[in-house]
Design an enzyme around this catalytic site. Structure first.
Site, PDB file in Angstrom:
ATOM      1  N   ARG A 193       5.562  -0.460  -5.795  1.00 26.86           N
ATOM      2  CA  ARG A 193       5.461  -1.183  -4.527  1.00 26.86           C
ATOM      3  C   ARG A 193       4.583  -2.428  -4.649  1.00 26.86           C
ATOM      4  O   ARG A 193       4.631  -3.293  -3.784  1.00 26.86           O
ATOM      5  CB  ARG A 193       4.859  -0.254  -3.451  1.00 26.86           C
ATOM      6  CG  ARG A 193       5.772   0.890  -3.073  1.00 26.86           C
ATOM      7  CD  ARG A 193       5.022   1.957  -2.335  1.00 26.86           C
ATOM      8  NE  ARG A 193       4.712   1.581  -0.983  1.00 26.86           N
ATOM      9  CZ  ARG A 193       5.294   2.098   0.085  1.00 26.86           C
ATOM     10  NH1 ARG A 193       6.232   2.992  -0.049  1.00 26.86           N
ATOM     11  NH2 ARG A 193       4.949   1.732   1.287  1.00 26.86           N
TER      12      ARG A 193
ATOM     13  N   HIS B 228      18.792 -36.907   1.820  1.00 31.00           N
ATOM     14  CA  HIS B 228      18.046 -36.918   3.088  1.00 31.00           C
ATOM     15  C   HIS B 228      16.554 -36.621   2.883  1.00 31.00           C
ATOM     16  O   HIS B 228      15.869 -36.231   3.819  1.00 31.00           O
ATOM     17  CB  HIS B 228      18.680 -35.923   4.060  1.00 31.00           C
ATOM     18  CG  HIS B 228      20.118 -36.234   4.300  1.00 31.00           C
ATOM     19  ND1 HIS B 228      20.523 -37.289   5.074  1.00 31.00           N
ATOM     20  CD2 HIS B 228      21.252 -35.675   3.802  1.00 31.00           C
ATOM     21  CE1 HIS B 228      21.848 -37.355   5.071  1.00 31.00           C
ATOM     22  NE2 HIS B 228      22.312 -36.387   4.297  1.00 31.00           N
TER      23      HIS B 228
ATOM     24  N   ASN C 286      -2.110   2.347   5.437  1.00 34.13           N
ATOM     25  CA  ASN C 286      -1.152   1.259   5.194  1.00 34.13           C
ATOM     26  C   ASN C 286      -1.008   0.514   6.507  1.00 34.13           C
ATOM     27  O   ASN C 286      -0.885   1.149   7.556  1.00 34.13           O
ATOM     28  CB  ASN C 286       0.234   1.790   4.833  1.00 34.13           C
ATOM     29  CG  ASN C 286       0.262   2.449   3.478  1.00 34.13           C
ATOM     30  OD1 ASN C 286      -0.719   2.445   2.761  1.00 34.13           O
ATOM     31  ND2 ASN C 286       1.398   3.032   3.144  1.00 34.13           N
ATOM     32  N   GLY C 287      -0.958  -0.815   6.443  1.00 35.83           N
ATOM     33  CA  GLY C 287      -0.769  -1.585   7.677  1.00 35.83           C
ATOM     34  C   GLY C 287      -1.956  -2.486   7.944  1.00 35.83           C
ATOM     35  O   GLY C 287      -2.785  -2.722   7.057  1.00 35.83           O
TER      36      GLY C 287
ATOM     37  N   CYS D 270       0.811  -1.207   0.000  1.00 35.77           N
ATOM     38  CA  CYS D 270       0.000   0.000   0.000  1.00 35.77           C
ATOM     39  C   CYS D 270       0.848   1.262   0.000  1.00 35.77           C
ATOM     40  O   CYS D 270       1.959   1.280   0.515  1.00 35.77           O
ATOM     41  CB  CYS D 270      -0.858   0.021   1.255  1.00 35.77           C
ATOM     42  SG  CYS D 270      -1.866  -1.433   1.447  1.00 35.77           S
TER      43      CYS D 270
ATOM     44  N   GLU E 266      18.446 -18.379  -4.110  1.00 36.36           N
ATOM     45  CA  GLU E 266      18.029 -17.144  -4.785  1.00 36.36           C
ATOM     46  C   GLU E 266      17.477 -17.456  -6.183  1.00 36.36           C
ATOM     47  O   GLU E 266      16.460 -16.892  -6.601  1.00 36.36           O
ATOM     48  CB  GLU E 266      19.231 -16.180  -4.849  1.00 36.36           C
ATOM     49  CG  GLU E 266      19.032 -14.877  -5.596  1.00 36.36           C
ATOM     50  CD  GLU E 266      17.894 -14.004  -5.063  1.00 36.36           C
ATOM     51  OE1 GLU E 266      17.336 -14.294  -4.002  1.00 36.36           O
ATOM     52  OE2 GLU E 266      17.568 -13.026  -5.759  1.00 36.36           O
TER      53      GLU E 266
ATOM     54  N   LYS F 257       6.697  -4.747  -3.895  1.00 36.43           N
ATOM     55  CA  LYS F 257       8.115  -4.396  -3.839  1.00 36.43           C
ATOM     56  C   LYS F 257       8.542  -4.098  -2.405  1.00 36.43           C
ATOM     57  O   LYS F 257       9.610  -4.478  -1.979  1.00 36.43           O
ATOM     58  CB  LYS F 257       8.370  -3.180  -4.737  1.00 36.43           C
ATOM     59  CG  LYS F 257       9.820  -2.750  -4.810  1.00 36.43           C
ATOM     60  CD  LYS F 257      10.642  -3.763  -5.555  1.00 36.43           C
ATOM     61  CE  LYS F 257      12.118  -3.465  -5.596  1.00 36.43           C
ATOM     62  NZ  LYS F 257      12.907  -4.680  -5.867  1.00 36.43           N
TER      63      LYS F 257
ATOM     64  N   GLU G 198       8.875 -16.803  -8.021  1.00 35.68           N
ATOM     65  CA  GLU G 198       8.276 -15.471  -7.887  1.00 35.68           C
ATOM     66  C   GLU G 198       7.765 -14.942  -9.229  1.00 35.68           C
ATOM     67  O   GLU G 198       6.706 -14.322  -9.298  1.00 35.68           O
ATOM     68  CB  GLU G 198       9.370 -14.561  -7.327  1.00 35.68           C
ATOM     69  CG  GLU G 198       9.045 -13.120  -7.169  1.00 35.68           C
ATOM     70  CD  GLU G 198      10.221 -12.349  -6.545  1.00 35.68           C
ATOM     71  OE1 GLU G 198       9.953 -11.364  -5.874  1.00 35.68           O
ATOM     72  OE2 GLU G 198      11.394 -12.726  -6.732  1.00 35.68           O
TER      73      GLU G 198
ATOM     74  N   LYS H 226      13.681 -16.633  -7.461  1.00 37.51           N
ATOM     75  CA  LYS H 226      13.387 -15.809  -8.644  1.00 37.51           C
ATOM     76  C   LYS H 226      12.423 -16.536  -9.569  1.00 37.51           C
ATOM     77  O   LYS H 226      11.475 -15.947 -10.091  1.00 37.51           O
ATOM     78  CB  LYS H 226      14.658 -15.488  -9.444  1.00 37.51           C
ATOM     79  CG  LYS H 226      15.631 -14.485  -8.880  1.00 37.51           C
ATOM     80  CD  LYS H 226      15.163 -13.071  -8.837  1.00 37.51           C
ATOM     81  CE  LYS H 226      14.566 -12.773  -7.488  1.00 37.51           C
ATOM     82  NZ  LYS H 226      15.391 -12.001  -6.580  1.00 37.51           N
TER      83      LYS H 226
ATOM     84  N   TRP I 127      -2.763  -2.947  -1.414  1.00 30.81           N
ATOM     85  CA  TRP I 127      -2.374  -4.351  -1.556  1.00 30.81           C
ATOM     86  C   TRP I 127      -3.189  -5.093  -0.508  1.00 30.81           C
ATOM     87  O   TRP I 127      -3.021  -4.892   0.685  1.00 30.81           O
ATOM     88  CB  TRP I 127      -0.868  -4.489  -1.296  1.00 30.81           C
ATOM     89  CG  TRP I 127      -0.327  -5.861  -1.542  1.00 30.81           C
ATOM     90  CD1 TRP I 127       0.081  -6.381  -2.738  1.00 30.81           C
ATOM     91  CD2 TRP I 127      -0.098  -6.879  -0.564  1.00 30.81           C
ATOM     92  NE1 TRP I 127       0.536  -7.658  -2.567  1.00 30.81           N
ATOM     93  CE2 TRP I 127       0.440  -7.994  -1.240  1.00 30.81           C
ATOM     94  CE3 TRP I 127      -0.300  -6.966   0.808  1.00 30.81           C
ATOM     95  CZ2 TRP I 127       0.783  -9.170  -0.592  1.00 30.81           C
ATOM     96  CZ3 TRP I 127       0.034  -8.151   1.465  1.00 30.81           C
ATOM     97  CH2 TRP I 127       0.578  -9.232   0.751  1.00 30.81           C
TER      98      TRP I 127
END
Ligand code: M6R
Length: 606
Positions: free
Chosen positions: A27, A501, A98-99, A2, A478, A601, A485, A482, A74
């Site tokens: 964002r 394992h 926001n929050g 947000c 990483e 973001k 995502e 990626k 968001w």
């Protein structure tokens, strides 16, 4: 996540608010809205999806009013649709938030009992109604104070009042909020970046504070409602220009920019003429630090893991790493001789900030490794090491990852020198090698065509795995992050030695597996693990570095060779093909590369 904009001006504000909301698009969000005060009314327009949809709305186009608030949302409570989009208004108050309000269900029940009618499924709507309720008995300042006291959770708020068309109220607890100053107008923004096109004069609210923004002045208040004075900061430039250039996506540009951003980072910290690392004003003596804890989320956490390998190799320091959302709720033993390093691109990640806050409250040494130097994490840490990457817009972090690991590598080298744990000649050699890194990245970036075809196989698979040992293990994590995502393909990163394992059971005929096996001290072990997955039918994409020695293994499906350098620096180069694999895989699927679904973001809620 947000984002908030508020403007109190002497001219119509709707268009400027909408343009500023576009600055917050990076964002990540799913709906947008705006409210202005005009003619004794609250005018509200909201739309699902992009700010563009709001902009096209004819009511928004003709919106009057010289005071207003806007928001990109968001979703946390309720579906991402126009009803749940902010602002949320009662008959006399309109709020952007926001929050998360954790006690919204109880408050809603109480307010319904008082006759309030709710339109949305959001937690935010209770704030507007609660202020309305409190205004029945209190003046503005007291009603705000009382309302904020009743709210549990985190918030940054922008509030306008139908009956007071001369000010906006801003309030902060947990989520960042900034006030900006302009000629005959003042602003409210969830970060200074959103305000940069309008002003570089900024005041940041601290937790618990609120403010009343009038056209020509701003009053600040503590949690208790006492007037306080706040500093006005003048930020370095009014606006950093950043666009896609000739690239289709910000991510593509950000991947290709890495030789430059890494070169910037090196130039900022490395002094080749004196063969030294410049870290000015480091506030502690070397004897005061005997261990390090690195904390972050997502990609930033992978940077922490990467740093652990380097710090342990180059120094004798004890190194712990932690995921911020775990650290903040565990019973930690805070140590005075431990340096707590917070790694974050945005510097606004809620969990990382909360972990920092915990450290601050326990009076331990804190250091921020951030990209956004005006961010909350940077401001509230004892010491800041900027990564100098420039704005990163793509939700998938690329250049910031390399920037973070660069600075952490430089810091590990500096500690090794300070603590006399590296010979000066070895240190000098490592600096010289580091200087060559931008060129090596440039060459490695040429792997394009090969990866484009490889991406098809990943797109057709049910799932994939990314394996690495030692310095390559954080890069495997990483790479998998990626791919999932951006392409929404199931991808798991594992230490190659862990396969037996459990995860080996997942390998079946044709499953794509990325094996990171550069010629480093782990090479032979990783090649053995690779053979084990090949033997079980995996299609292995081997990523190694160029060498005169052939890889001794049969049935490798594809091989990519990055440039060669010392083993410390190979992780930088191995990252490039993985970033490209994720990019091309999403491109071929036609997904929204810069704004993947459900993600943001800047993750400003926990
Ligand atoms: O801004 P931060 O570095 O604190 O963000 C942390 C994570 O949210 C972030 O790295 C996330 O994992 C990325 N989208 C991954 O590409």
């Amino acid at each position: 996540m947000c984002g908030i904009i508020g403007i109190n001006s002497n001219k119509p504000v709707a268009t400027t608010i909408i343009n500023s909301l576009k600055k917050l698009e990076y964002r990540g969000y799913d709906s947008a809205g705006i409210a202005t005060l005009y003619n004794g009314l609250i005018n509200e327009v909201k739309s699902e999806g992009r700010v563009e949809n709001l902009e096209k709305n004819s009511i928004a186009q003709n919106m009057e009013g010289t005071i207003g608030i806007g928001h990109v949302r968001w979703a946390t409570h309720g579906l991402p649709n126009s009803i749940n989009a902010h602002p949320h208004s009662s008959q006399n108050v309109s709020v952007v938030h926001n929050g998360i309000i954790e006690n919204s269900t109880i408050l809603k029940k109480f307010l319904i009992g008082k006759g309030h009618v709710f339109k949305s499924q959001t937690d935010t709507e209770v704030i507007a109604h609660l202020i309305t309720e409190n205004l029945k008995t209190e003046n503005i300042i007291n009603s705000i104070k009382k309302t904020l006291k009743s709210l549990h959770g985190s918030f940054a708020l922008g509030i306008v009042f139908k009956d007071h068309p001369d000010f906006i109220v801003g309030a902060r607890r947990g989520s960042p909020l900034a006030v900006g100053y302009g000629p005959n107008e003042n602003y409210l923004g969830s970060d200074s970046y959103a305000l940069k096109s309008m002003t570089n004069k900024i005041t940041y609210l601290n937790d618990g504070e609120f403010c009343v923004i009038k056209r020509n002045n701003v009053d600040f208040f503590s949690e208790e409602g006492t007037r306080i004075n706040k500093k006005v900061l003048v930020l370095s430039s009014t606006e950093e220009k950043y666009d896609k250039g000739d690239y289709k996506h910000f991510m593509a540009k950000e991947i290709e920019e890495q030789p430059i951003t890494i070169s910037n980072g090196i130039n900022e910290y490395i002094d080749m003429s004196n063969r030294d690392i410049n870290i000015y004003n480091f506030p502690w003596k070397k004897k005061e630090i005997s261990s390090i804890t690195l904390i972050g989320c997502g990609t930033a956490y992978h940077s922490c893991l990467m740093a652990k390998y380097w710090f342990e190799k180059l120094t004798n320091l004890d190194v712990n790493i932690d995921i911020a959302s775990e650290f903040r709720y565990r019973k930690n033993r805070f140590k005075q001789d431990n340096l707590y390093i917070f790694v974050s691109q945005s510097g606004e990640t809620a969990d990382t900030y909360a972990a920092l806050d915990l450290c601050k409250n326990n009076n331990v040494k804190t250091c921020a490794v951030v990209n956004v130097v005006e961010s909350s994490i940077a401001r509230d840490s004892n010491f800041v090491l900027p990564i100098h990457c420039g704005v990163e817009i793509g939700v998938a972090s690329t250049k910031a990852f390399l920037g973070q690991i660069l600075i952490l590598y430089i810091l590990a080298l500096k500690f090794a020198l300070w603590r006399k744990e590296i010979e000066k000649k070895d240190f000098d050699k490592k600096l010289s090698e580091l200087k060559t890194l931008p060129k090596l990245l440039e060459k490695t970036l040429l792997v394009d065509n090969k990866i484009q075809t490889i991406a098809d196989t990943f797109n057709e698979a049910k799932g994939s795995m990314f394996l690495g040992r030692g310095f390559s293990y954080p890069i495997a994590l990483e790479g998998a992050l990626k791919l999932k995502e951006l392409s929404y393909i199931h991808a798991e990163g594992y230490p190659a030695g862990e396969m037996k394992h459990g995860p080996l059971a997942l390998i079946e005929e044709g499953m794509p597996v990325v094996v990171l096996a550069p010629r480093d001290s782990y090479y032979k072990k990783t090649i053995s693990n690779m053979q084990e997955v090949i033997a079980r039918g995996a299609k292995v994409l081997l990523i190694t570095n160029k060498s005169k020695d052939e890889v001794i293994s049969e049935n490798i499906w594809k091989k990519i060779e990055v440039e060669s350098t010392n083993e410390d620096l190979l992780p930088f180069l191995l990252t490039i093909p993985l970033q490209k694999l994720a990019y091309y895989s999403a491109l071929k699927k036609g997904y929204d590369i810069d704004k993947p679904r459900n993600l943001a973001k800047s993750v400003t809620v926990e």
